[in-house]
Design a protein around this motif. Sequence first.
Motif, PDB file in Angstrom:
ATOM      1  N   SER A  25      23.251  76.211   3.927  1.00  0.00           N
ATOM      2  CA  SER A  25      22.439  75.634   2.862  1.00  0.00           C
ATOM      3  C   SER A  25      22.929  76.124   1.500  1.00  0.00           C
ATOM      4  N   SER A  26      22.504  75.416   0.487  1.00  0.00           N
ATOM      5  CA  SER A  26      22.904  75.808  -0.859  1.00  0.00           C
ATOM      6  C   SER A  26      22.243  77.130  -1.233  1.00  0.00           C
ATOM      7  N   THR A  83      22.428  82.932   7.585  1.00  0.00           N
ATOM      8  CA  THR A  83      21.152  82.251   7.862  1.00  0.00           C
ATOM      9  C   THR A  83      20.301  83.124   8.762  1.00  0.00           C
TER      10      THR A  83
END
Lengths: 397, 267
Positions: free
Chosen positions: B188-189, B177
Amino acid sequence: MVQVYPDQKGRYGDFGGKYVPETLMAPLQELEEALDEAMGDKGFIAEYHHVLEKYAGRPTALTYADKITDMLGGARIYLKREDLLHTGAHKLNNAIGQALLAKRMGKKKIIAETGAGQHGVASATVAAKFGLECKVFMGEEDIRRQEPNVFRMKMLGAEVIPVSSGRGTLKDATNEAIRYWVANCEDHFYLIGSVVGPHPYPRMVRDFQRIIGDESKRQFLEGEPTLPDYIYACVGGGSNAIGMFHPFLEDDVELIGVEAAGKGVDTEEHAATLTKGDRGVIHGSLTFLLQDEHGQITEPYSISAGLDYPGIGPEHAYLFDSKQVRYEAVTDEEAMNALKLLTETEGIIPAVESAHALAQAFKEAKDLPQDKTILINLSGRGDKDLATIMNHFKGEE
Amino acid sequence: MLTQTSFQGKLSKTEDLFIPFIEAGDPAPEVTIELALKLQDAGADILELGIPYSDPLADGPTIQRAAKRALENGMSLKQAIELIPTMREKGLDIPVVIFTYYNPVLRIGEEKFFELLEQYGAEGVLIPDLPYEESESVRELALNHDIEYISLVAPNSEERIQKIASDARGFLYCVSTLGVTGGENQLSSEVTDFIERVKKHSPVPVAVGFGISTNDDVRMIREHADGVIIGSKIIRLVEAEVENLKDEQKREEALDRFYHNVRELVE
């Protein structure tokens, strides 16, 4: 003809560059492209100058300091009055430039680091003026010694984020601002306050501060009408000095940057980066810095929160290394005495930072002939320092 | 297609890699050696040995605290590298990657640094504040000394991915990230898309780090990437036992608890 620095890679000779985590490479690229485009746009430059004139109060005066000149009996002393700029210091020149750029880039949130609080106040001011959201990172020690500026920032609507790591000064505030930017670079603009950081920051801040030198040159030529023989400016990160020096680099003028010697360059407590430091990387650029034998950055000290920084802008490192600028260091004591002297003779209370430049200039002015001229960049006013000043002189009344 | 996974022949597999991070000297040099051995027992395939730094820009509060503890013990770049032979004597045979900020390397000198890595038997190096454009001389020295220079890519690297990946050695470090280490954001995806994109270009295993702190995170990353890098969470496990680890009487038990906690995390 002096070579134009920085080069394509953001280098000033060996110095500068981009020593940052990979995550910041994209935002720095985006910034550089937007900056180059803006600086090539006459409309942007005109807006910057318009705000400087109508809002910030430029041009600032060039004052002939007759009383102190007579008293010292040597070279004639002129003061560039950045203390008269809105918010009380040169920092606003840069904050206006970067805020206009942030707006142009569509970034509504700015972050800033601050030491003395002057850049924090300048950032909070432009944020209020241009409708931006503003977070200012400030070391806990600096929050303590610069309380009035903390209050000003809050009044202007900025959020002041205390930083407790390290000694709680400018270095630590900058670390934390960069960390925050890494996580929020997509919609935040990092408004750096000095000619430090990764490329293109040192160049951008210089170009937004060179108005100081450009104006001084014009005012000197209109008045004297020759260029000054010597120019003095204090150096922490180095933005007021670069802004003043840059337009004079190719002229026959001796430039002197004045660092903070704190309690003395032979003690452990100073911030004399060029005088005592070595090459290294801090906050994304290769420059000189105060460090130990293992390459750990050491804690600087100065009575002045704005000079209390272990690094220095990479362009100063280059100007030092190539001997184009002479750098000296002045102690707390010498700076405070110069502050007192200027206050009593000229009726101007300077910032403690600027008092370092005054001290070195006064020291040298005495021994110079009366047909020589000296220009000192009075980078800010001392209102923010009253607590420090009272504390320093207590017992003398 | 993976073309090379060298680490001087010490890395035997190219997927399902577990790469833990510890800070040299946290909470004491002799404990670092024991922690390294426990991590190997717990299944570590590569050890990231962090060099404490005064101003770790890419690190969140957890690793900052570890660095502070280690610096208070006087740990330095050279001393940290010198721990490796003792680790080897005691049975550590997985590759060791030195994780250091650039300034200590600059201070000691790039050439001297690689001589030390070679002399004391490190197999890799990772410098988080030395992006591709500034790393040419270091990458060349790494090649000459047969040390893997680990490169990083971030979610916003975009067109830089191809360039960075083409020169990747050892493994390619995917930053999960935007942010510093030890973040608590949910992965997150988007991360899986990012991993897939990087894998297309990478000649070496792709490992993911930053903010991986639960068994669920580990499972999710394993499904998509070739390796998982765990730093801050491991440091928090050390931190929970700091006093016991420093106490010779209590050290053995604390190390056992550390081992079990690591197992639980990666099982």
